[in-house]
Write a protein that holds these residues in place. Structure first.
Motif, short mmCIF file in Angstrom:
data_model
loop_
_atom_site.label_atom_id
_atom_site.label_comp_id
_atom_site.label_asym_id
_atom_site.label_seq_id
_atom_site.Cartn_x
_atom_site.Cartn_y
_atom_site.Cartn_z
N PRO A 104 -63.88 2.95 -10.87
CA PRO A 104 -62.83 2.00 -9.95
C PRO A 104 -62.14 2.51 -8.68
O PRO A 104 -62.16 3.92 -8.78
N GLU A 141 -58.32 6.28 -5.18
CA GLU A 141 -56.99 6.21 -4.47
C GLU A 141 -55.99 7.10 -4.99
O GLU A 141 -55.03 7.58 -4.50
N ALA A 142 -55.89 7.20 -6.60
CA ALA A 142 -55.19 7.91 -7.10
C ALA A 142 -55.32 9.37 -6.61
O ALA A 142 -54.45 10.12 -6.74
N ALA A 143 -56.51 9.68 -6.57
CA ALA A 143 -56.93 10.97 -6.21
C ALA A 143 -56.38 11.31 -4.92
O ALA A 143 -55.98 12.42 -4.48
N TYR A 199 -57.83 9.83 -14.57
CA TYR A 199 -59.20 10.35 -14.52
C TYR A 199 -59.90 10.58 -15.86
O TYR A 199 -59.41 11.14 -16.79
N TYR A 237 -53.60 17.82 -11.87
CA TYR A 237 -54.66 17.38 -10.82
C TYR A 237 -53.94 17.57 -9.45
O TYR A 237 -54.40 18.68 -8.63
N SER A 292 -59.20 2.27 -7.81
CA SER A 292 -58.03 2.73 -7.96
C SER A 292 -58.07 4.50 -8.26
O SER A 292 -57.02 5.33 -8.16
N LEU A 293 -59.02 4.91 -8.91
CA LEU A 293 -59.20 6.21 -9.29
C LEU A 293 -59.49 7.10 -8.09
O LEU A 293 -58.65 8.14 -7.91
N PHE A 337 -50.57 2.88 -11.12
CA PHE A 337 -51.48 1.79 -10.98
C PHE A 337 -51.53 0.90 -12.00
O PHE A 337 -51.32 1.48 -13.13
#
Lengths: 293, 370
Positions: free
Chosen positions: A184, A189-191, B87, B98, A186-187, B81
């Protein structure tokens, strides 16, 4: 929920399975059984008669220095092919995943080599790398590098590794790309918001999430390097020079069909089958545990 | 200095402009909800603040620093989101740690902060679990925790409750509000749900087709919607809209031909085409002689606390909210009066609210009525 299919007729399911079973039986079980049978026989010099010799074929090949050498050659060859083709494919897939304009053109071009038959790929690489006529060989000579795969075993190995890896890149690329696109957005983007730069995102998020794909490709690529590279080796080096590119599968062919030593060749096939089964079991048992699904 | 300043921000994809110049000043600790239907550009606006989309034109400032050309990680923001984006290969602890690890905090520091946040969110028993072993609500909490633990300058939340079931959504809504209050961090929250918007926001930004149609407190947006769009979008059931014309004598002539007198509302000049907006809750059933409007009831929805009577008026749907005890039946004719001062007038062409805050005019009209 489990879905159960029910058939009106008792025979229908077996009938539906029959084509697949027939193919497996004719092209896998039967030859495998033949190999097993042949491996305990020794034909007379003119091929009229077979003699039961027990395990002496195995005894013979396992004490054969050349056979043990072929083991080493195969190990080096397979690890190099697997590593190079997977690493290159992963790099290309990551790059292609980020391209927006003309992405389809790139993807098509990268996938194309897969449609080339192994022997054709071998011939193509010969044209480029042959010391006297090859284009790349010419430039290497200009650059002062004494390139000669027909005399130098290391060069020959590099050549077959390159050609074999090149052929497999497309396949790996396709799977890596699909794997990347399944992560995804968004993963990532989240990172990115968590502060991870490009490389860190790849190392800590993308690569771990790709591990099911990577594991699957590892199994497939090792099997490829073991068996399907015969065509490439046969057209390019014929296992030479001086057995430097004779892998296990090439030796099966060379001893059986060129050397006409069917007993030894069959015994080698049996060992090869055992090795591959073992490798697969090891992979599933020990590597799969570290895979995040 | 405002926590976040959005100045005339525009966004185009290729030649298509999707956000047409939004201006917004967010005070420190303020909870701003950006609400609008899908495709209105609310998520795009949020993603521009986050740095996940480039800003075509205009400026965004976070903590007094223009961030247009900064990477997301340089903006000191945290985002939650819609799909949580946890993760999946990391434990809850690692998910929350993280960002802290990347920031280079010491191991003890990270432990302390994660445990403190987990405590606050009641996540302590789950710290060693992977996200897939958690329920939807717990995942939501982890996503919140990952944002909270970093103590950022602002929280950005992109429809964080849409994946939860109705009951959990109400519960998490309250929790988010309380959390934000207790940590006092500025929050930008995007949603399409007007109830979420009303309950959470200090101030609402109602977006429509890439334009911020109204920026105000929830109550102000409800009681004085700036446009017909806002009027129809905020409030449930939606506000009834009737085309009408000002008759000049303190009365309005509806498109149906009926004439009604409006009390407590300033009327425009005679002949001006307007849209009369009345919320379903601002109508009352009255004896036939005192009625402003009469509705023929087509369908009735009994909700318990109140009853909704649906009908048609002036060519459009019309809804009235009646007390739950009402015994109205389909086929009934309902005489109704508009509560004084509760009618909204909009320009028929622009859809903009007509000026109704004329302090000089209001007392005189009341005097006239008296």
């Amino acid at each position: 929920m489990e879905k159960r299919v029910s058939f009106n007729h008792r025979l229908l399911p077996y009938l539906l399975l029959l084509p697949q079973l027939a193919v497996t039986a004719v092209f896998f079980f039967w030859p495998a059984a033949q190999a097993l049978y042949q491996s305990v026989l020794q034909p007379d010099p003119f091929g009229f008669d077979n003699r039961f010799v027990g395990l002496s074929n195995f005894q013979y090949i396992l004490s054969d220095r050349y056979y043990l050498e072929a083991f080493g050659t195969t190990a080096i060859f397979s690890s190099l092919v697997t590593f190079i083709s997977m690493a290159t494919a992963l790099f290309l897939a990551v790059a292609a995943d980020q391209v927006i304009r003309g992405a389809n053109a790139y993807k098509t071009l990268i996938i194309w080599p897969y449609a080339v038959a192994p022997a054709v790929a071998g011939v193509m690489w010969i044209f480029m790398m042959q010391p006297s006529i090859g284009v790349i060989a010419y430039y290497m000579k200009v650059a002062g590098f004494r390139w000669n795969p027909t005399l130098d075993g290391t060069h020959a190995m590099a050549l077959v590794v390159l050609a074999s890896a090149w052929k497999q890149i497309s396949y790996n690329f396709l799977f890596f790309l699909a794997g990347l696109q399944a992560i995804p957005r968004s993963l990532i983007e989240a990172a990115a918001i968590d502060g991870a730069g490009r490389w860190l995102r790849f190392r800590t998020i993308i690569f771990p999430l790709l591990s099911p794909t990577t594991f699957f490709l590892l199994v497939v690529n090792i099997a490829y390097a073991f068996f399907e590279t015969f065509g490439v080796i046969h057209t390019m080096t014929s296992g030479g020079p001086g057995r430097s590119t004779t892998t296990l599968v090439y030796k099966v062919y060379a001893d059986g069909f060129v050397g006409q030593d069917l007993g030894s060749s069959a015994a080698q096939s049996v060992i090869l089958m055992a090795v591959v089964s073992l490798l697969t079991i090891v992979q599933f048992r020990y590597i799969e545990r570290r895979v995040h699904y | 200095m405002s926590a976040i300043a959005i100045r005339n921000v525009k966004k185009s994809y290729g030649g298509t402009q999707v956000i047409h110049g939004v201006n917004l000043d967010v005070a420190h600790g303020e909870f701003i909800v950006i609400v609008g239907p899908s495709g209105c550009g609310k998520s795009t606006l949020l993603r521009m603040v986050a740095g996940l989309e480039t800003i075509t034109e205009g400026e965004i400032e976070i903590g007094g620093r223009v961030v247009n050309r900064l990477e997301p990680r340089e903006r000191n923001i945290a985002m939650v989101f819609q799909n949580y984006a946890l993760y999946p290969h990391m434990t809850v602890f690692d998910n929350m740690a993280y960002g802290l690890k990347i920031a280079g905090l010491s191991k003890e520091d990270i432990r302390a902060r994660v445990h403190k946040t987990a405590e606050m969110l009641q996540l302590t028993p789950y710290l060693e679990r992977k996200p897939r072993a958690l329920s939807g609500g717990q995942r939501q909490r982890v996503a919140m925790g990952r944002a909270l633990v970093r103590d950022p300058a602002a929280f950005l939340l992109d429809e964080p409750l849409s994946n939860l079931d109705a009951k959990l959504r109400v519960q998490m809504r309250l929790e988010i509000k309380q959390l934000q209050r207790s940590v006092g961090t500025t929050a930008l929250y995007v949603t399409h749900d007007q109830v979420e918007a009303m309950t959470l926001a200090d101030r609402l930004v109602v977006m429509h087709d890439g334009v911020a149609e109204q920026i105000d407190t929830p109550l102000a947006v409800y009681s004085r919607p700036a446009t017909t769009f806002v009027a129809g979008f905020i409030g449930s059931p939606a506000m009834n809209m009737l085309p009408a014309e000002a008759a000049g004598d303190g009365r309005l002539t509806l498109a149906t031909g009926a004439s009604i007198a409006l009390r407590g509302v300033r009327l425009p000049d005679q002949g001006r085409k307007v849209i009369l907006g009345i919320r379903p809750e601002h109508l009352a059933q009255v004896p036939a002689g005192e009625a402003d409007l009469e509705l023929e009831v087509i369908a009735v929805e009994t909700l318990g606390a109140d009853t909704l009577a649906h009908g048609r008026l002036g060519g459009g749907d019309f809804v009235v909210r009646l007390p739950g005890s009402s015994m109205v039946q389909p086929g009934d004719r309902l005489p109704m009066a508009i509560e004084p001062g509760m009618a909204h007038l909009f320009d028929a062409e622009t859809g903009k609210r007509l000026p109704d805050d004329a302090p000089a005019a209001a007392p005189s009209r009341q005097a006239a009525e008296a």
